[in-house]
Design a protein around this motif. Structure first.
Motif, PDB file in Angstrom:
ATOM      1  N   LYS A 119       0.828  -1.211   0.000  1.00 33.15           N
ATOM      2  CA  LYS A 119       0.000   0.000   0.000  1.00 33.15           C
ATOM      3  C   LYS A 119       0.861   1.259   0.000  1.00 33.15           C
ATOM      4  CE  LYS A 119      -4.275  -1.523   2.112  1.00 33.15           C
ATOM      5  NZ  LYS A 119      -5.207  -1.341   3.214  1.00 33.15           N
ATOM      6  N   GLN A 120       1.915   1.240   0.794  1.00 31.53           N
ATOM      7  CA  GLN A 120       2.805   2.403   0.862  1.00 31.53           C
ATOM      8  C   GLN A 120       3.475   2.648  -0.493  1.00 31.53           C
ATOM      9  OE1 GLN A 120       6.026   1.843   3.586  1.00 31.53           O
ATOM     10  NE2 GLN A 120       6.873   3.893   3.278  1.00 31.53           N
ATOM     11  N   LEU A 121       3.918   1.591  -1.141  1.00 36.06           N
ATOM     12  CA  LEU A 121       4.571   1.739  -2.443  1.00 36.06           C
ATOM     13  C   LEU A 121       3.587   2.218  -3.509  1.00 36.06           C
ATOM     14  CD1 LEU A 121       6.847  -1.431  -2.451  1.00 36.06           C
ATOM     15  CD2 LEU A 121       7.570   0.958  -2.220  1.00 36.06           C
ATOM     16  N   GLU A 122       2.333   1.743  -3.457  1.00 39.68           N
ATOM     17  CA  GLU A 122       1.338   2.209  -4.431  1.00 39.68           C
ATOM     18  C   GLU A 122       1.047   3.692  -4.245  1.00 39.68           C
ATOM     19  OE1 GLU A 122      -1.952  -0.416  -3.769  1.00 39.68           O
ATOM     20  OE2 GLU A 122      -1.174  -1.943  -5.138  1.00 39.68           O
ATOM     21  N   THR A 123       0.962   4.145  -3.006  1.00 38.53           N
ATOM     22  CA  THR A 123       0.733   5.569  -2.736  1.00 38.53           C
ATOM     23  C   THR A 123       1.899   6.409  -3.254  1.00 38.53           C
ATOM     24  OG1 THR A 123      -0.462   4.935  -0.746  1.00 38.53           O
ATOM     25  CG2 THR A 123       0.210   7.231  -0.919  1.00 38.53           C
ATOM     26  N   GLU A 124       3.112   5.943  -2.981  1.00 38.74           N
ATOM     27  CA  GLU A 124       4.302   6.674  -3.455  1.00 38.74           C
ATOM     28  C   GLU A 124       4.352   6.689  -4.983  1.00 38.74           C
ATOM     29  OE1 GLU A 124       9.175   6.531  -3.001  1.00 38.74           O
ATOM     30  OE2 GLU A 124       7.924   5.192  -1.806  1.00 38.74           O
ATOM     31  N   ASN A 125       3.974   5.589  -5.615  1.00 42.11           N
ATOM     32  CA  ASN A 125       3.954   5.503  -7.071  1.00 42.11           C
ATOM     33  C   ASN A 125       2.987   6.526  -7.667  1.00 42.11           C
ATOM     34  OD1 ASN A 125       4.277   4.700  -9.699  1.00 42.11           O
ATOM     35  ND2 ASN A 125       3.267   2.724  -9.448  1.00 42.11           N
ATOM     36  N   ARG A 126       1.774   6.642  -7.078  1.00 35.70           N
ATOM     37  CA  ARG A 126       0.804   7.633  -7.571  1.00 35.70           C
ATOM     38  C   ARG A 126       1.337   9.061  -7.410  1.00 35.70           C
ATOM     39  NH1 ARG A 126      -2.923   3.949  -5.264  1.00 35.70           N
ATOM     40  NH2 ARG A 126      -2.941   5.101  -3.307  1.00 35.70           N
ATOM     41  N   ARG A 127       1.981   9.319  -6.273  1.00 37.86           N
ATOM     42  CA  ARG A 127       2.542  10.669  -6.046  1.00 37.86           C
ATOM     43  C   ARG A 127       3.620  10.991  -7.077  1.00 37.86           C
ATOM     44  NH1 ARG A 127       6.963  12.587  -3.702  1.00 37.86           N
ATOM     45  NH2 ARG A 127       7.622  10.550  -2.978  1.00 37.86           N
ATOM     46  N   LEU A 128       4.506  10.042  -7.338  1.00 41.93           N
ATOM     47  CA  LEU A 128       5.581  10.276  -8.308  1.00 41.93           C
ATOM     48  C   LEU A 128       5.037  10.414  -9.732  1.00 41.93           C
ATOM     49  CD1 LEU A 128       8.300   7.858  -6.914  1.00 41.93           C
ATOM     50  CD2 LEU A 128       8.301  10.361  -6.836  1.00 41.93           C
ATOM     51  N   GLN A 129       3.975   9.698 -10.069  1.00 44.15           N
ATOM     52  CA  GLN A 129       3.374   9.838 -11.400  1.00 44.15           C
ATOM     53  C   GLN A 129       2.773  11.232 -11.584  1.00 44.15           C
ATOM     54  OE1 GLN A 129       0.650   6.567 -11.846  1.00 44.15           O
ATOM     55  NE2 GLN A 129       2.248   5.143 -12.503  1.00 44.15           N
ATOM     56  N   ARG A 130       2.122  11.751 -10.538  1.00 43.89           N
ATOM     57  CA  ARG A 130       1.586  13.123 -10.633  1.00 43.89           C
ATOM     58  C   ARG A 130       2.721  14.132 -10.803  1.00 43.89           C
ATOM     59  NH1 ARG A 130      -1.818  11.417  -6.310  1.00 43.89           N
ATOM     60  NH2 ARG A 130      -0.424  12.481  -4.864  1.00 43.89           N
ATOM     61  N   LYS A 131       3.798  13.934 -10.084  1.00 44.59           N
ATOM     62  CA  LYS A 131       4.949  14.837 -10.175  1.00 44.59           C
ATOM     63  C   LYS A 131       5.564  14.782 -11.578  1.00 44.59           C
ATOM     64  CE  LYS A 131       9.004  16.049  -7.448  1.00 44.59           C
ATOM     65  NZ  LYS A 131       9.846  15.693  -6.305  1.00 44.59           N
ATOM     66  N   LEU A 132       5.669  13.573 -12.145  1.00 42.69           N
ATOM     67  CA  LEU A 132       6.205  13.411 -13.498  1.00 42.69           C
ATOM     68  C   LEU A 132       5.298  14.094 -14.517  1.00 42.69           C
ATOM     69  CD1 LEU A 132       8.194  12.075 -15.498  1.00 42.69           C
ATOM     70  CD2 LEU A 132       6.706  10.069 -15.455  1.00 42.69           C
ATOM     71  N   GLN A 133       3.991  13.971 -14.350  1.00 43.05           N
ATOM     72  CA  GLN A 133       3.041  14.604 -15.279  1.00 43.05           C
ATOM     73  C   GLN A 133       3.217  16.123 -15.270  1.00 43.05           C
ATOM     74  OE1 GLN A 133       1.047  12.913 -17.313  1.00 43.05           O
ATOM     75  NE2 GLN A 133       0.424  14.832 -18.248  1.00 43.05           N
ATOM     76  N   ARG A 134       3.373  16.697 -14.075  1.00 46.96           N
ATOM     77  CA  ARG A 134       3.596  18.157 -13.987  1.00 46.96           C
ATOM     78  C   ARG A 134       4.899  18.557 -14.675  1.00 46.96           C
ATOM     79  NH1 ARG A 134       2.831  18.008  -8.009  1.00 46.96           N
ATOM     80  NH2 ARG A 134       0.633  17.560  -7.808  1.00 46.96           N
ATOM     81  N   ALA A 135       5.938  17.759 -14.447  1.00 47.33           N
ATOM     82  CA  ALA A 135       7.236  18.087 -15.046  1.00 47.33           C
ATOM     83  C   ALA A 135       7.149  18.007 -16.568  1.00 47.33           C
ATOM     84  CB  ALA A 135       8.300  17.129 -14.521  1.00 47.33           C
ATOM     85  N   GLU A 136       6.470  17.010 -17.101  1.00 47.34           N
ATOM     86  CA  GLU A 136       6.332  16.894 -18.561  1.00 47.34           C
ATOM     87  C   GLU A 136       5.532  18.067 -19.115  1.00 47.34           C
ATOM     88  OE1 GLU A 136       4.590  13.056 -19.101  1.00 47.34           O
ATOM     89  OE2 GLU A 136       6.525  12.035 -19.139  1.00 47.34           O
ATOM     90  N   THR A 137       4.516  18.508 -18.396  1.00 47.51           N
ATOM     91  CA  THR A 137       3.728  19.658 -18.846  1.00 47.51           C
ATOM     92  C   THR A 137       4.595  20.917 -18.882  1.00 47.51           C
ATOM     93  OG1 THR A 137       1.788  18.678 -17.819  1.00 47.51           O
ATOM     94  CG2 THR A 137       1.640  21.003 -18.391  1.00 47.51           C
ATOM     95  N   ILE A 138       5.411  21.120 -17.867  1.00 46.11           N
ATOM     96  CA  ILE A 138       6.308  22.302 -17.818  1.00 46.11           C
ATOM     97  C   ILE A 138       7.313  22.251 -18.957  1.00 46.11           C
ATOM     98  CG2 ILE A 138       8.149  23.389 -16.455  1.00 46.11           C
ATOM     99  CD1 ILE A 138       6.531  22.617 -13.957  1.00 46.11           C
ATOM    100  N   ILE A 139       7.896  21.103 -19.223  1.00 43.88           N
ATOM    101  CA  ILE A 139       8.877  20.966 -20.314  1.00 43.88           C
ATOM    102  C   ILE A 139       8.223  21.268 -21.654  1.00 43.88           C
ATOM    103  CG2 ILE A 139      10.300  19.289 -21.557  1.00 43.88           C
ATOM    104  CD1 ILE A 139      10.910  18.006 -18.832  1.00 43.88           C
ATOM    105  N   THR A 140       6.996  20.771 -21.870  1.00 42.39           N
ATOM    106  CA  THR A 140       6.284  21.022 -23.122  1.00 42.39           C
ATOM    107  C   THR A 140       6.034  22.514 -23.301  1.00 42.39           C
ATOM    108  OG1 THR A 140       5.200  18.874 -22.888  1.00 42.39           O
ATOM    109  CG2 THR A 140       4.238  20.411 -24.463  1.00 42.39           C
ATOM    110  N   LEU A 141       5.626  23.193 -22.216  1.00 39.17           N
ATOM    111  CA  LEU A 141       5.396  24.643 -22.301  1.00 39.17           C
ATOM    112  C   LEU A 141       6.688  25.404 -22.588  1.00 39.17           C
ATOM    113  CD1 LEU A 141       2.827  25.225 -19.420  1.00 39.17           C
ATOM    114  CD2 LEU A 141       2.449  25.445 -21.868  1.00 39.17           C
ATOM    115  N   GLN A 142       7.775  24.983 -21.975  1.00 39.10           N
ATOM    116  CA  GLN A 142       9.060  25.659 -22.211  1.00 39.10           C
ATOM    117  C   GLN A 142       9.511  25.519 -23.665  1.00 39.10           C
ATOM    118  OE1 GLN A 142      11.635  23.906 -19.270  1.00 39.10           O
ATOM    119  NE2 GLN A 142      11.052  25.390 -17.687  1.00 39.10           N
ATOM    120  N   LYS A 143       9.176  24.393 -24.304  1.00 40.87           N
ATOM    121  CA  LYS A 143       9.525  24.214 -25.708  1.00 40.87           C
ATOM    122  C   LYS A 143       8.689  25.112 -26.601  1.00 40.87           C
ATOM    123  CE  LYS A 143      10.968  19.378 -25.469  1.00 40.87           C
ATOM    124  NZ  LYS A 143      10.618  18.010 -25.883  1.00 40.87           N
TER     125      LYS A 143
END
Length: 152
Positions: A119-143
């Motif tokens: 359960k702890q690993l699944e929660t951490e996985n969801r948090r990291l996926q949200r963080k990755l999605q934000r980072a990809e959105t920022i990179i796309t905007l910067q391009k």
């Protein structure tokens, strides 16, 4: 064709007495006019298998163990609509302790216990996926931003 003797009379229109059967006393039985309720000729599509709860099994085994006189056990089985092989199987299950385990058990697939670490690993996985999605959105905007400014 059968010919009747000349002196025999047949009462064709005899009413209710002609319809019933003649009793040994000379009286006529009442005529049969209609049947009570006829059994349903419809056969069910699939027969239902009988299920016996653990409490019922234990109660029947207790009654069967109390039968001492000849014929008592057979009478019990006939009254309950059971086979002697069921008693044999139920006694074996009682000896193995399976009937006690069946009391509170529910049918169907059993829930698998989930490890708290999973359960702890699944929660951490969801948090990291949200963080990755934000980072990809920022990179796309910067391009896209330098192209919109019109720089060469």
């Amino acid at each position: 064709m059968i010919r009747m003797p000349a002196g025999v009379e047949i009462d064709v229109v005899g009413g209710a007495e002609a319809e019933g059967a003649r009793r040994a006393t000379g009286a006529f039985a009442p005529p049969i006019t209609s049947r009570a309720s006829a059994p349903d000729p419809e056969v069910p599509a699939k027969a239902q298998r009988r299920r016996f709860p653990a409490e019922y099994r234990l109660r029947i085994l207790k009654q069967a163990d109390a039968c001492k006189k000849p014929g008592e056990l057979g009478a019990l089985l006939r009254r309950e609509g059971l086979y002697s092989s069921l008693l044999t199987n139920w006694r074996r299950q009682r000896e193995q302790g399976a009937l006690r385990e069946m009391r509170g058990r529910r049918r169907g697939p059993k829930p698998h216990p989930v490890d708290p670490r999973v359960k702890q690993l699944e929660t951490e996985n969801r948090r990291l996926q949200r963080k990755l999605q934000r980072a990809e959105t920022i990179i796309t905007l910067q391009k896209k931003l330098p192209r919109s400014w019109g720089s060469p």
